[in-house]
Design an enzyme around this catalytic site. Structure first.
Site, short mmCIF file in Angstrom:
data_model
loop_
_atom_site.label_atom_id
_atom_site.label_comp_id
_atom_site.label_asym_id
_atom_site.label_seq_id
_atom_site.Cartn_x
_atom_site.Cartn_y
_atom_site.Cartn_z
N LYS A 112 0.82 -1.22 0.00
CA LYS A 112 0.00 0.00 0.00
C LYS A 112 0.85 1.27 0.00
O LYS A 112 0.38 2.34 -0.36
CB LYS A 112 -0.96 -0.03 1.17
CG LYS A 112 -1.97 -1.15 1.00
CD LYS A 112 -2.99 -1.21 2.07
CE LYS A 112 -4.01 -2.30 1.79
NZ LYS A 112 -3.48 -3.66 2.02
C1 LIG Z 1 -4.14 -4.73 1.45
C2 LIG Z 1 -3.36 -5.95 1.34
C3 LIG Z 1 -3.76 -7.02 0.52
C4 LIG Z 1 -5.04 -6.99 -0.26
O1 LIG Z 1 -4.99 -6.10 -1.34
P1 LIG Z 1 -6.31 -5.52 -1.98
O2 LIG Z 1 -5.84 -4.46 -2.86
O3 LIG Z 1 -7.14 -5.04 -0.85
O4 LIG Z 1 -6.97 -6.61 -2.73
C5 LIG Z 1 -2.93 -8.12 0.43
N1 LIG Z 1 -1.80 -8.20 1.16
C6 LIG Z 1 -1.40 -7.20 1.97
C7 LIG Z 1 -0.15 -7.36 2.74
C8 LIG Z 1 -2.15 -6.04 2.08
O5 LIG Z 1 -1.73 -5.05 2.88
#
Ligand SMILES: *Cc1c(COP(=O)(O)O)cnc(C)c1O
Length: 500
Positions: A112
């Site tokens: 993110k």
């Molecule tokens: C947010 C997240 C996900 C999921 O991703 P999305 O975009 O919500 O589908 C998977 N792994 C980690 C470590 C995350 O922080």
């Protein structure tokens, strides 16, 4: 070509990119989508010799057409600098039979960071471009990783406050530590008694709460969101689908224009949706493989065409994927229905009223051509961490392990040998306790000692961002009931929220 953004639920709501970035969610509750996205193409040959930032600028300029080159330059340069501890920003590692795209080299150790490092700059620019004098209050529900990445991105940015709500007891120890020790005068952090969906729902409701809206007006403040729904997050994620493809060409692992697969550990459907847009832009993609944990609502959807949240919410060891309502799926439905906003509105009403919807045959057929999906149980996830360690002496976190396990199932079931990139979404350090459980090295140790031990054994440096939080004092300690969230927002607006 100007790209406009319309609501997934209403063709009459149309905004420029900067307006959509400021608003986050459209007024009718729909999500913004680039309406004429089919006109956007990116030829692989044109990016072969470019670095991450150059490719990022190119892609952003195709989507954010009301930003100048100079503005995008500024945003990209500030976002992708030495905050990332890899020169490539997101390197692709060849590990045994796997190609692993490490998306976790940013400050908060999860993918993110890629989007949330740039969103604050895009928002600041959008505010200036639209002559917005008001302050902005950003509200964000998080399943663990968004919260910290957003806090870090927005901390001490003038004219912007940020409040984050995470499910108390529903995030990893490190995630909790990261948020509780967050610095910055403009940061507010709350644990809420509920799960992620509860937190997301209450935040969505606040955007439509008239009492709060009026109060905001008086306080000269507008609301925005850093949640997955903001296009300022979605679009920057397209970049690494292209850079990782280029990296495979450079390393002679594929030929130019060879189709590849991507495996994406999925929760709110924002990461994999960016992959879909990359494919629409001309990236040679064979299959997008959607990997779920035991909250396998998406696996069921891709396999049956029915999306149903009438099921139990399960707390898993991959908490950032513990989600039943994958908000961004609404955008995929918009794309697959060729922008049929009336139809999307109907589906979303079904979801609200009956907790489910079924897509028509035409959409299901399109889904089958592009996506493949399966899920991983806790035992299987732990097993895949262990195998990766034993076979390649390489550590993966629990979310990445879900993807690896699902990829192995895909290989077995389809016999497809297409070159495949697995998106690794978090540093193994972030979920160290589960990794410890998988490897059964030592069970009594505390988080910090575990980190040091793993660092030594695998000879990986403890990331900077992690070093800082281990010794810092707690700044945010509030845990509140769901129905107290609004009250806390009033307090923030009155400058009365205290960190206790
Ligand atoms: C947010 C997240 C996900 C999921 O991703 P999305 O975009 O919500 O589908 C998977 N792994 C980690 C470590 C995350 O922080």
């Amino acid at each position: 070509m100007t790209i406009t953004y319309e609501s997934t639920r209403n063709k009459n709501i149309r905004n420029k990119a900067s307006e959509a970035i400021l608003k986050g969610l459209s007024d009718d509750g729909g999500l913004y989508v680039p309406e004429n996205y089919k006109t956007i193409n990116l030829e692989i040959s044109s990016i072969l010799d470019l670095n991450y930032n150059e490719i990022a600028k190119k892609i952003l300029s195709l989507f954010f057409t009301d930003f100048t080159e100079e503005e995008l330059n500024y945003a990209v340069k500030n976002a992708y600098d030495d905050k990332f501890d890899s020169e490539d920003v997101v390197p692709v590692e060849n590990i045994g039979n796997y190609e692993i795209l490490e998306l976790y080299h940013g400050k908060t150790l999860a993918f993110k960071d890629v989007a949330l490092s740039i969103l604050p700059y895009l928002m600041k620019l959008s505010k200036e471009k639209n002559n917005i004098e008001e302050d902005i209050l950003i509200l964000t529900a998080t399943s663990g990783d968004t919260g910290k990445a957003a806090l870090e991105g927005f901390k001490d940015i003038e004219g912007i406050d940020i409040a984050v709500f995470y499910p108390d007891g529903g995030v990893s120890k490190i995630q909790e530590l990261q948020m509780k020790t967050q610095e910055g005068k403009n940061t507010h952090v709350f644990g809420v008694k509920g799960n992620f969906d509860d937190a997301q729902n209450i935040v969505k409701k606040i955007f439509n709460n008239n009492e709060i809206k009026e109060y905001l007006l008086r306080k000269n403040t507008i609301l925005s969101s850093a949640n997955s729904i903001n296009i300022g997050r979605l679009i920057p994620q397209i970049v690494y689908y292209f850079t990782s493809y280029v990296s495979l060409i450079e390393n002679k692992r594929i030929k130019k224009y060879e189709k590849i697969n991507f495996v994406v550990p999925t929760g709110n459907f924002r990461n994999i949706l960016a992959g879909y847009l990359a494919k629409e832009m001309g990236l040679p993609v064979n299959k997008l493989i959607c990997a779920s944990n035991e909250n396998n609502v998406l696996t069921e959807f891709f396999n049956t065409g029915e999306y149903s949240i009438n099921r139990k919410f399960i707390k898993t060891i991959s908490p950032s994927m513990d989600i039943l309502i994958s908000s961004n799926l609404e955008r995929l439905l918009y794309f697959l229905s060729d922008g049929n906003t009336e139809y999307i509105k109907e589906l979303m009403e079904n979801l609200k009223e009956n907790g489910k919807y079924v897509v028509n045959k035409k959409i299901k057929n399109k889904m089958d051509q592009i996506f493949w999906s399966d899920y991983s149980t806790e035992q299987e996830t732990l097993k895949s961490i262990k195998e990766m360690k034993n076979e390649n002496n390489y550590l993966i976190d629990t979310h990445t392990a879900v993807a690896v396990d699902v990829y192995n199932k895909y290989r077995k079931k389809t016999k497809d040998l297409t070159k495949t990139i697995i998106l690794s979404t978090a540093s193994p350090f972030k979920f160290i306790e589960s990794i410890n459980k998988a490897l059964k090295i030592e069970t009594k140790k505390e988080c910090k000692d575990l980190i040091l031990e793993f660092s030594k054994e695998f000879q990986i440096k403890v990331p900077e961002g992690l070093n800082q939080i281990l010794d810092n004092p707690y700044i945010h300690n509030k845990v509140i009931e769901i129905d107290k969230v609004e009250e806390e927002i009033f307090k923030i607006l009155d400058n009365e929220e205290e960190n206790v």
